[in-house]
Motif scaffolding. Structure first.
Motif, short mmCIF file in Angstrom:
data_model
loop_
_atom_site.label_atom_id
_atom_site.label_comp_id
_atom_site.label_asym_id
_atom_site.label_seq_id
_atom_site.Cartn_x
_atom_site.Cartn_y
_atom_site.Cartn_z
N ALA A 329 0.83 -1.20 0.00
CA ALA A 329 0.00 0.00 0.00
C ALA A 329 0.86 1.25 0.00
N VAL A 334 -1.70 4.07 -1.76
CA VAL A 334 -3.13 3.90 -1.57
C VAL A 334 -3.40 3.40 -0.16
N ASP A 335 -4.68 3.41 0.25
CA ASP A 335 -5.05 2.89 1.55
C ASP A 335 -4.95 1.37 1.54
N SER A 337 -6.83 -0.83 2.68
CA SER A 337 -8.08 -1.52 2.38
C SER A 337 -8.24 -1.82 0.90
N GLN A 338 -7.50 -1.08 0.06
CA GLN A 338 -7.59 -1.28 -1.38
C GLN A 338 -6.70 -2.42 -1.88
N VAL A 339 -5.78 -2.89 -1.03
CA VAL A 339 -4.92 -4.00 -1.43
C VAL A 339 -5.19 -5.27 -0.63
N GLU A 341 -7.05 -8.36 0.23
CA GLU A 341 -7.99 -9.25 -0.43
C GLU A 341 -8.09 -10.55 0.35
#
Length: 591
Positions: A329, A334-335, A337-339, A341
């Motif tokens: 991240a 990016v945050d 939460s976006q990576v 999974e």
């Protein structure tokens, strides 16, 4: 029971027992005795001692190898907000008393033997699709031994669009979807077979076969390596992960859950289904492993040790994964939460992307995928062992071929491999997801566990089962266990099951592709193939039995003991029959 107590026995021919309407068989016949008796040259019954673990640690390591698997790395870390529900459910445990596989263990109440067949169906499906993850991991492992990882940049076979600015895509996703999966447009477009992946799948199945074919004597040794070495890799990866920039933010994201999520029903649904899948509750494989224990083994203590190791591994793996995700991240700006999974996306997209950004990337990639392969292999070993044990227990005396275990394992592996061919086609990922979503997790395990608790606690009797456990381990378990079997576990299982049905949504792939109606119908057939085993078998056995309904119920819920139980029966227990295919032996305890 006093040591000088004598066991005497007398035999009667099978035909005499069949005259009674209350004989021990589910349809008026006499059932088999969990594979412990045989007949030698027609001279009479001969007791066949069941194979046991060489050391008790072999059993512990096998259980750890089976329960601690890929889900501990890719499911629990992402579901960290479910920590509280996880811990609430984690101590729900069931013991094992019948010294038999997943089918004959339900001789405690033969009317519900469908539970055994249901667990066999579930574990067969699990064996079939779970190994695909190992094949993918093996494929990535092979491609890790390169100076430059093939998913780290454009210009490799399978990169179709990542170099085109108008339709830029990550080379990791390109490698996963175009090279590994070669994915088609949908379930109705199977396409061609990926022969590279087919060879990887075949190699993994051959490895599984030669690790299982000789039984627990060999499997118990192999899991010492396959169950412990992943911890070495996890420690190495953690040391590397915490030194990366952004690791602190990733770890803090992990250990600071969003408490508001606990108010959402979906959180509890996911937590419940995950814990049952993680602990292999309802699959019958741990029952098969326990059947090879000595009768007086402290299975109560083993259950807590296994729970501690399983949850501890999940918690520890979370630090490893989120330290890497925090680094990724930070690199992308990016945050986290976006990576973050869950599932294969974490293992085959997020993590390969993270290691490609590290110095000496091939080394870290090889370590990770080798760990992934070992985590999956020992789970696969035990899954196949549990299925084969249940099948062989159905034929205790007859067909006692010298190589019957080797043949049974070969047939099991070959049949699963044939089904797996549908998963190495271009549409294989859609087939894999159908198996994963419907056949061996979620509703099927919740349904199975609910009925197991009902049968043990209310049909056989919770107090009676507590006495059985006390006979095995030498002391009475804490009463909390009985309350769990009787009330807490069935209520939790049925509550989550109902929530699951109410919140059911059509299956999708990557949120974009919606499965056709006939695809969902196939999925429900996979789920119902195990779930219906229970009610259908109950109706069948009641219909085939003789007498009034009360007489049928009484005799169909009367336990069928095996030979090893007799030494431990109390003097006040009524004589029980032990049978093989030709004779019935009536045992009585006398002072």
């Amino acid at each position: 029971m006093e040591k000088d107590q004598v066991l005497c026995c007398s035999s009667v021919v099978l035909e005499e027992v069949k005259k009674s309407p209350l004989s021990n068989g589910v349809d008026g016949s006499v059932p088999s005795a969990s594979g412990v008796m045989g007949v030698a040259n027609g001279a009479g019954p001969v007791y066949q001692e069941r194979e046991t673990w060489t050391r008790q640690m072999d059993f512990i390591m096998s259980c750890v190898g089976f329960a601690v698997g890929l889900g501990n790395v890719w499911r629990f870390p992402y579901l960290c907000v479910f920590l509280i529900p996880y811990l609430l459910i984690v101590f729900i445990a069931l013991g094992q008393f019948m010294k038999a596989g997943s089918i004959n263990v339900w001789n405690i109440a033969p009317l519900f033997k469908g539970l055994g067949f249901a667990s066999m169906v579930i574990v067969f499906f699990c064996n079939t699709y779970y190994i695909m993850v190992l094949a993918w991991g093996f494929y990535y492992l092979i491609h890790s031994f390169r100076s430059e990882l093939p998913w780290s940049s454009c210009g490799n076979p399978g990169n179709l669009t990542c170099a085109q600015l108008a339709a830029a895509r990550s080379p990791i996703i390109e490698f996963w979807e175009n090279k590994v999966l070669n994915i088609s447009s949908g379930l109705d477009d199977p396409g061609t077979i990926n022969w590279e992946m087919t060879l990887c799948l075949m190699a993994v199945w051959v490895l599984v076969y030669f690790c299982v074919w000789k039984g627990v004597k060999s499997t118990g040794k192999i899991v010492y390596f396959t169950a412990t070495f992943p911890y070495v890799v996890l420690i190495i990866l953690l040391v590397r992960g915490v030194t990366l920039p952004g690791a602190y933010d990733g770890i803090m994201y992990y250990i600071k859950p969003d408490w508001s999520k606990l108010q959402e029903a979906q959180v509890w649904i996911d937590a419940g289904t995950q814990i049952f899948f993680s602990y292999a509750i309802g699959l019958g494989a741990l029952t098969a492993l326990g059947s090879y224990n000595r009768f007086n083994n402290d299975c109560y203590k083993d259950a807590f040790v296994l729970a501690l190791i399983n949850s501890g591994t999940s918690f520890f793996a979370g630090f490893v994964v989120f330290s890497i995700l925090g680094f990724m991240a930070a690199e992308q700006g990016v945050d986290i939460s976006q990576v973050a999974e869950s599932g294969p996306g974490l293992a085959f997209i997020a993590y390969p992307k993270a290691v490609s950004l590290m110095p000496v990337a091939p080394l870290w990639a090889a370590l990770f995928f080798f760990m992934l392969l070992l985590l999956g292999l020992d789970s696969q070993f035990v899954g196949v062992e549990g299925f084969v044990t249940g099948i062989l227990d159905l034929f205790p005396g007859q067909h006692n071929h010298r190589y019957r275990r080797e043949i049974a394992v070969a047939v099991c592996c070959s049949l699963c491999f044939i089904i797996d061919i549908s998963m190495v086609t271009q549409g294989g990922m859609y087939v894999f997801q159908l198996f994963d979503y419907y056949s061996a997790s979620g509703m099927t395990l919740l349904w199975q566990t609910f009925w197991e608790c009902i049968v043990v606690a209310w049909v056989y009797g919770a107090d009676r089962f507590m006495d059985d456990v006390a006979r095995m381990i030498g002391y009475r378990p804490f009463p909390w266990m009985k309350w769990c079997w009787s009330f807490i576990t069935p209520c939790v299982c049925m509550g989550i099951f109902v929530f699951h049905l109410v919140n059911y949504k059509p299956l999708t792939y990557n949120t974009d592709y919606v499965y056709p109606w006939w695809g969902e119908a196939v999925g429900w057939c996979l789920a119902l193939s195990s779930m219906l085993c229970i009610p259908v078998s109950i109706v069948y056995f009641l219909f085939r039995a003789r007498g009034t309904f009360r007489e049928r119920w009484d005799h169909l819920t009367t336990p069928v003991w095996s030979f090893h139980h007799l030494e431990f029966l109390s003097p006040d227990v009524k004589p029980s029959s032990i049978v093989d295919d030709n004779k019935v032996i009536i045992f009585e305890s006398v002072m």
